[in-house]
Design a protein around this motif. Sequence first.
Motif, PDB file in Angstrom:
ATOM      1  N   ARG A 685       0.847  -1.192   0.000  1.00 21.68           N
ATOM      2  CA  ARG A 685       0.000   0.000   0.000  1.00 21.68           C
ATOM      3  C   ARG A 685       0.880   1.238   0.000  1.00 21.68           C
ATOM      4  O   ARG A 685       1.852   1.329   0.740  1.00 21.68           O
ATOM      5  CB  ARG A 685      -0.902   0.020   1.230  1.00 21.68           C
ATOM      6  CG  ARG A 685      -1.900   1.192   1.236  1.00 21.68           C
ATOM      7  CD  ARG A 685      -2.686   1.211   2.530  1.00 21.68           C
ATOM      8  NE  ARG A 685      -1.832   1.606   3.649  1.00 21.68           N
ATOM      9  CZ  ARG A 685      -2.172   1.460   4.938  1.00 21.68           C
ATOM     10  NH1 ARG A 685      -3.323   0.878   5.250  1.00 21.68           N
ATOM     11  NH2 ARG A 685      -1.363   1.853   5.898  1.00 21.68           N
ATOM     12  N   LYS A 687       0.451   5.553   0.010  1.00 20.86           N
ATOM     13  CA  LYS A 687      -0.481   6.665   0.109  1.00 20.86           C
ATOM     14  C   LYS A 687       0.271   7.921   0.532  1.00 20.86           C
ATOM     15  O   LYS A 687       1.374   7.860   1.065  1.00 20.86           O
ATOM     16  CB  LYS A 687      -1.596   6.370   1.105  1.00 20.86           C
ATOM     17  CG  LYS A 687      -1.152   6.250   2.552  1.00 20.86           C
ATOM     18  CD  LYS A 687      -2.345   6.039   3.469  1.00 20.86           C
ATOM     19  CE  LYS A 687      -1.918   5.965   4.934  1.00 20.86           C
ATOM     20  NZ  LYS A 687      -3.075   5.804   5.838  1.00 20.86           N
ATOM     21  N   TYR A 700      -3.327   7.066  -3.600  1.00 26.81           N
ATOM     22  CA  TYR A 700      -3.611   5.904  -2.769  1.00 26.81           C
ATOM     23  C   TYR A 700      -3.703   4.705  -3.698  1.00 26.81           C
ATOM     24  O   TYR A 700      -4.505   4.684  -4.627  1.00 26.81           O
ATOM     25  CB  TYR A 700      -4.919   6.065  -1.994  1.00 26.81           C
ATOM     26  CG  TYR A 700      -5.197   4.879  -1.079  1.00 26.81           C
ATOM     27  CD1 TYR A 700      -4.709   4.873   0.222  1.00 26.81           C
ATOM     28  CD2 TYR A 700      -5.917   3.779  -1.529  1.00 26.81           C
ATOM     29  CE1 TYR A 700      -4.954   3.794   1.065  1.00 26.81           C
ATOM     30  CE2 TYR A 700      -6.159   2.699  -0.699  1.00 26.81           C
ATOM     31  CZ  TYR A 700      -5.663   2.705   0.601  1.00 26.81           C
ATOM     32  OH  TYR A 700      -5.901   1.639   1.424  1.00 26.81           O
TER      33      TYR A 700
END
Length: 826
Positions: A685, A687, A700
């Motif tokens: 991930r 972001k 994101y």
Amino acid sequence: MKLIRLTCTALFLLFSRFVFAQNATISGKVEDTSNHSALSYVSIGLYKSADSSLVTGTLSKDDGSFSIAKQLPGTYYLKIQFMGYNTSITPQFSINKNENKQMGLIGVKPTSTFLKEIAVTGKRAGNLNKIDKQTYRADQFEAAKGGSAVDVLKNLPSVAVSGQGEISVRGATGFQVMINGKPVLSDAQTILSQLPANSLENVELITAPSAKYDADGKAGIINIITKKGANDGITFTANAQGGLPSTTDYNNLKQPQRFGGDATLNFRKNKWDISVGGNYTRNDTEGFREGDVFVKNRTENTITRLPSEGERSFNRYNYAGRANIGYNIDGNNTLSLGFFAGKKFQDRLAALDYHNTTSDLTTNALLKSNPYYNNNLETKEGNFTLGNLDYSHSFKDKSTLSTSFLYEKDNLYGNDRNLNLKSDAPNAALIQLVYNPYTKPLEGYRFKIDHAIALGKGKLESGYQFRYDTQEGNYGYEIDPVPATPDYDRFIGSAKSKNIINAFYSQYSGKASKLEYVGGLRYEYSKRTVDLVKNTSVQPSHQLNLSNLFPSANILYSFSDFWKLKAGYSKRIQRTSNNELNPIAEREHSESLEQGDPDVLPEFVNLTELGLIKNFNKGSVFATAYYQQVKNPIQRVNSIYADSILNRLFTNAGKARSLGLEIGTNYQVNKWWNFYVGGNVYNYRIKGDLTILGTTTPIYNQTWVYSVNANTNFQLAKAWSLQANVNYLSNRPTAQGEDSRFLSPNMSLKKSFLDGRFAATFQWQNIDLGMKESNRQRITTSGADFYTTTNYIYEPDVLIINLSFNLDKLKTKDKLPKTEFGDKEF
């Protein structure tokens, strides 16, 4: 040098009270009684004779030697244990105050089952898990024979290699490369591609490095162990390789050439241990590229599309020579000298047909059409030279002091030629010619001093390291025809970068019953400077000073001889490359520019892992869960430069994290079949905010990524073996898009002659059989007003033959283990 002398003095003062400790020492060496070869990583336990209680223990070193320091006077015995060998118990012995008890050679005898397995299969264990690393034997991967170290690495469970040749460990592309424990300053991909696979003995993956290692490398460390003579005598290996063009023809301008060879000579006698080698590899690649781009201009209310297709091929070769001289001055002093010199060349040709169109953004009505032919040739060359000098001294109390000096000088240069014509016909009219030549020589060195001493039931290690490297890049720009307002300030200039790093560390390691542990702290103060000249205008200097602590800890708990639990933590830094810092733009393709940012920040990473290891009679299996937390992840992103040109640049992108599981197993099914399977799955991930040329955009992106590396070997007859392997990497996210999956299946058939001294291996690489699935990768990025996707197609079904000769005067050991700057910029 004054700083180094002060550091040495401080270290000696710090440890002086231990040097004069009044304790006894027990020393010896463990060997295999069947062939009199030294055994490393053997467990040696010290027991009291009175009650048979365990006092302490240790492991034997690479040469089979061991030392147990800081023991009180008394009567003891030793118990020696090693998988595949009968337990050996020494007679009782007494030690006196301050005595250095020499046990001499202690022989251990292989079990009858172990001897039968060696006689039938001739195989050694393919991998070994230890407290701080995983070790893999390089010669178990037949498909890598005749290739480079990259071809070995891509078979390991946590390693993946993309279609662009990008190497990642647990999904992270930044890692430190070491060769025989020495850091290399050059880019990982470049230096690994210059090392022949046949020269490798083992590969060590250090995924949670302790404080004594450099803090560089967000994914940890890959340490390459090259082959050396096992015992007194001469060892000589030589390999030759040749290959045919792919069975798939992409109508490239030139047929690829594939041939090469390497040789290594080892001499080990008395106090001398000498190794010399050399290699030459020519490995061209045919290929094809399909691309599509669109750019929206909201001011003009237009959309420009740039579909393209055509040749994308590589001509490349490299050659190198290497030498290492080890001299054992006496029992307490050793000296080692190493040298490496090589050259690498690569040109990449993209010969593409474009059909640019501009349409009304609202109605999609065609406003203009502009077909043309683009011939883009990118040439990169590098001459690499590095050397190291090491010295080690052992004191009477068995403490050690070692120093190491490493120097590297690389001459890197090349150019981009971007030629646009009305068509690909001879004498076609010129639209535009852009030429970007560059030189960027690099020089660096490092010095370190380390001290180790027995303390309590463990070992205390401390040291200091100094590192300095500098690169001065000069970038040119020529354009024909010259535009009315040429942007020379953007394309012409120089960028000089300099790094100075001072580091101190201390760590303690030991073993208490079934628990092994190591914990430490590293402090680094670094200064990075980037000085720029754009055209003839001197720019303000860009400086970054950092002061950071890097803690680390590792434990290994043995529930039994078959079950082990390990855990580790390490804080790391991924320093910026000079390419990432250089803001002078380069016309990489017809539709793209590329540039760096002199203020981009390094990445800081917290690595945590928890693993379980299970050994059994015919193999082993391990599983390791890990968590990587990244601050300031560096991304290459796109922005709009013009209606038909995108600007690619490096920038930081907030935060990222990976949560994953790595697994691996090897199993000897029977005497003729064994297999090895490794895999890695993680959730990635990213972001935060992307700041691109002053514009900030929130991002994101999150997805699951996995890779699988499998290898199986069939012993068809005494001298015939068949091996198949597959490397698969799934889709994975980037800051602005996604890279597609990548598949590479291979097969090898090997025939041995003359009791294994000569072998011929037939390789079938990137098996595809017309399915159009292997050796291809699509890269896609997008933003609010642009979209780009490119499918890179490389040749499948390549046939290679590799011939090898091995002259080993004496048997090798039945055991496992035994340039930092320029490649990063190649």
